[in-house]
Design a protein around this motif. Structure first.
Motif, PDB file in Angstrom:
ATOM      1  N   LEU A   1     -53.008  16.285   2.654  1.00 42.14           N
ATOM      2  CA  LEU A   1     -54.175  16.509   2.031  1.00 42.14           C
ATOM      3  C   LEU A   1     -54.100  15.449   0.827  1.00 42.14           C
ATOM      4  O   LEU A   1     -54.263  15.971  -0.226  1.00 42.14           O
ATOM      5  N   PRO A   2     -53.961  14.173   1.062  1.00 39.88           N
ATOM      6  CA  PRO A   2     -54.040  13.276  -0.103  1.00 39.88           C
ATOM      7  C   PRO A   2     -55.079  13.446  -0.751  1.00 39.88           C
ATOM      8  O   PRO A   2     -56.369  13.599  -0.273  1.00 39.88           O
ATOM      9  N   PRO A   3     -55.256  12.668  -2.017  1.00 39.56           N
ATOM     10  CA  PRO A   3     -56.563  12.423  -2.783  1.00 39.56           C
ATOM     11  C   PRO A   3     -57.510  11.628  -2.042  1.00 39.56           C
ATOM     12  O   PRO A   3     -57.013  10.643  -1.333  1.00 39.56           O
TER      13      PRO A   3
ATOM     14  N   PHE B   1     -47.901  19.679   2.789  1.00 34.15           N
ATOM     15  CA  PHE B   1     -49.312  19.807   2.651  1.00 34.15           C
ATOM     16  C   PHE B   1     -50.021  18.748   1.861  1.00 34.15           C
ATOM     17  O   PHE B   1     -51.306  18.173   2.039  1.00 34.15           O
ATOM     18  N   SER B   2     -49.264  18.156   0.859  1.00 38.75           N
ATOM     19  CA  SER B   2     -49.797  17.248   0.226  1.00 38.75           C
ATOM     20  C   SER B   2     -49.891  15.834   1.043  1.00 38.75           C
ATOM     21  O   SER B   2     -50.869  15.067   0.946  1.00 38.75           O
ATOM     22  N   LYS B   3     -49.215  15.706   1.903  1.00 36.71           N
ATOM     23  CA  LYS B   3     -49.157  14.696   3.096  1.00 36.71           C
ATOM     24  C   LYS B   3     -50.451  14.780   4.059  1.00 36.71           C
ATOM     25  O   LYS B   3     -51.066  13.744   4.069  1.00 36.71           O
TER      26      LYS B   3
ATOM     27  N   THR C   1     -59.313  13.172   0.366  1.00 35.56           N
ATOM     28  CA  THR C   1     -59.396  13.898   1.749  1.00 35.56           C
ATOM     29  C   THR C   1     -60.628  14.287   2.105  1.00 35.56           C
ATOM     30  O   THR C   1     -61.380  14.180   3.191  1.00 35.56           O
TER      31      THR C   1
ATOM     32  N   SER D   1     -41.166  22.614  -3.783  1.00 34.13           N
ATOM     33  CA  SER D   1     -41.647  21.318  -3.801  1.00 34.13           C
ATOM     34  C   SER D   1     -41.735  20.533  -2.455  1.00 34.13           C
ATOM     35  O   SER D   1     -42.327  19.698  -2.132  1.00 34.13           O
TER      36      SER D   1
ATOM     37  N   ARG E   1     -44.302  21.989  -0.132  1.00 27.19           N
ATOM     38  CA  ARG E   1     -45.498  21.755  -0.710  1.00 27.19           C
ATOM     39  C   ARG E   1     -45.896  20.095  -0.300  1.00 27.19           C
ATOM     40  O   ARG E   1     -47.098  19.884   0.083  1.00 27.19           O
ATOM     41  N   ALA E   2     -44.854  19.188  -0.473  1.00 27.31           N
ATOM     42  CA  ALA E   2     -45.076  17.863   0.045  1.00 27.31           C
ATOM     43  C   ALA E   2     -45.720  18.182   1.434  1.00 27.31           C
ATOM     44  O   ALA E   2     -46.436  16.926   1.714  1.00 27.31           O
TER      45      ALA E   2
ATOM     46  N   PRO F   1     -53.735  24.064  -2.162  1.00 24.94           N
ATOM     47  CA  PRO F   1     -53.773  22.668  -2.093  1.00 24.94           C
ATOM     48  C   PRO F   1     -55.269  21.969  -1.277  1.00 24.94           C
ATOM     49  O   PRO F   1     -55.509  20.797  -1.246  1.00 24.94           O
TER      50      PRO F   1
END
Length: 397
Positions: free
Chosen positions: A98-100, A94-96, A102, A88, A91-92, A339
């Motif tokens: 690739l936010p919604p 990559f989420s940073k 992107t 987790s 993964r965060a 992601p």
């Protein structure tokens, strides 16, 4: 001979071509499990339901220590080769990046890059489109995303290609990873001295698992971004062009109805996934399809085989843009699913849309190419020669 082992022997992506591998997978349809003696022995899952179920079960099918074979002298790829709770936190990162949204934010950059390359090749009437578009565009996209200067993109891209290609040779991989690291670590060090409003600057001083990221972390993070965001998207782009522009009827149908482009992208990903599969390791004794698998056994998740399972997909070997089910495994499944899937889909969609506009009569120049394995279970087209009516293409201002 037991049907579950017949024909496989020491199968791996280093001993068979993609075409030979697909033929073996089909010959094994209906087998509970299949075994290979390569890489100290492993079990293959080939049917869709078994692969999907195993991919969703990270507790019994671990992504540690690595998802490719042979094992390499490197740190785990962040998130991809980590189970919870470590997964987790990494993964965060990559989420940073690739936010919604992107994909929508990056679309103008991707379209501009593709048009720039088309402007260069348009007047020539022929080219190797893998070299001219499929290789550079995804790398440029990732570098736009994280903040690498455009002038540095070619050198980083070539170093990454050499590193990925050395997956089968641990010693050579270590050398190529060091060369790749020399280029990429400098980017983060530069951000320490000269901060910018970009993702790379956000990595400076970032703490994960109670410690600041070090240079080795930066190398594997860069490799993860370029492996997933460049390497695999480049493969998918070439496959998409091959699938669409080798069939004039399909090409013309898509020219007339752009709403079908999304289905063409999904069918390409289903039939020609950039990675044929990743490995997992069992954490306890497991039963799959009635076969007993011991703890500590390497399991190959056969995505390419699952994507052609006739129990899941009607006429699985046919490229069908009217197909109802698009639940393929090209982006994995479960907590380790890619992601950047939305970003990749956008790049593929924009590429096909731009090609249909700019080079409407594009077709293959010469015999159909052969897919190859390169660097693990990565499947790609080394080249793709195309021809078209020479045309001056003016970039949009």
């Amino acid at each position: 001979m037991n049907k579950t082992t017949e024909g496989f022997g020491d199968w791996s992506c280093y001993s068979a071509t993609p075409a030979e591998s697909l033929a073996l997978f089909e010959a094994a349809r209906g087998c509970p499990v299949v075994h290979s003696e390569a890489h100290d022995g492993f079990t293959l899952l080939l049917d869709y339901k078994a692969v999907r179920k195993a991919m969703a079960d990270h507790r019994r099918f671990s992504s540690e220590p690595q998802v490719l074979r042979p094992m390499l002298p490197r740190k785990p790829i962040p998130a991809l080769e980590m189970d919870p709770p470590r997964h987790s936190a990494w993964r965060a990162i990559f989420s940073k990046a690739l936010p919604p949204g992107t994909d929508a934010r990056m679309e103008p950059f991707v379209r501009a890059d593709i048009r720039r390359h088309l402007g260069r090749i348009g007047p020539t009437g022929a080219c190797d489109i893998v070299k001219q578009i499929c290789e550079p565009v995804p790398a440029e996209t990732i570098c736009h995303l994280v903040g690498v200067d455009e002038a540095k993109v070619p050198a980083i891209r070539h170093a990454a290609i050499k590193m990925f290609a050395a997956q089968g040779d641990p010693e050579l991989f270590g050398q190529q990873q060091a060369a790749f690291g020399a280029l990429t670590i400098g980017e983060v060090h530069d951000r320490r001295a000269h901060p910018r409003e970009d993702f790379l600057t956000s990595l400076v001083g970032l703490e994960v698992e109670g410690r600041a990221l070090d240079d080795d972390d930066f190398v594997v993070l860069f490799a993860a971004f370029l492996g997933a965001g460049h390497h695999s998207t480049s493969s998918a782009m070439a496959s998409l062009i091959w699938a669409v522009f080798s069939d004039a009827t399909l090409r013309n149908r898509l020219r007339g109805d752009r709403s079908l482009i999304g289905q063409a992208v999904e069918e390409t990903l289903r039939l020609y996934p950039p990675f044929y599969g990743f490995f997992r390791r069992t954490t306890c004794p497991i039963e799959v399809n009635g076969a007993e698998i011991p703890e500590g056994r390497d399991i190959y998740m056969g995505w390419a085989a699952a994507n052609r399972d006739p129990e899941q997909f009607e006429r699985p070997h046919v490229f069908d843009i009217g197909r109802a089910s698009t639940r393929h495994m090209a982006f994995g499944f479960g907590i380790h699913s890619c992601p950047g899937a939305a970003l990749a889909r956008m790049e593929l969609t924009v590429l096909l849309d731009e090609l249909l506009d700019a080079l409407p009569d594009l077709s293959l120049d010469g015999p159909a190419p052969a897919f190859a394995f390169g660097g693990g279970d990565y499947c790609y087209l080394p080249s793709l020669n195309v021809r078209f009516t020479p045309k001056l293409i003016v970039e949009a201002v």
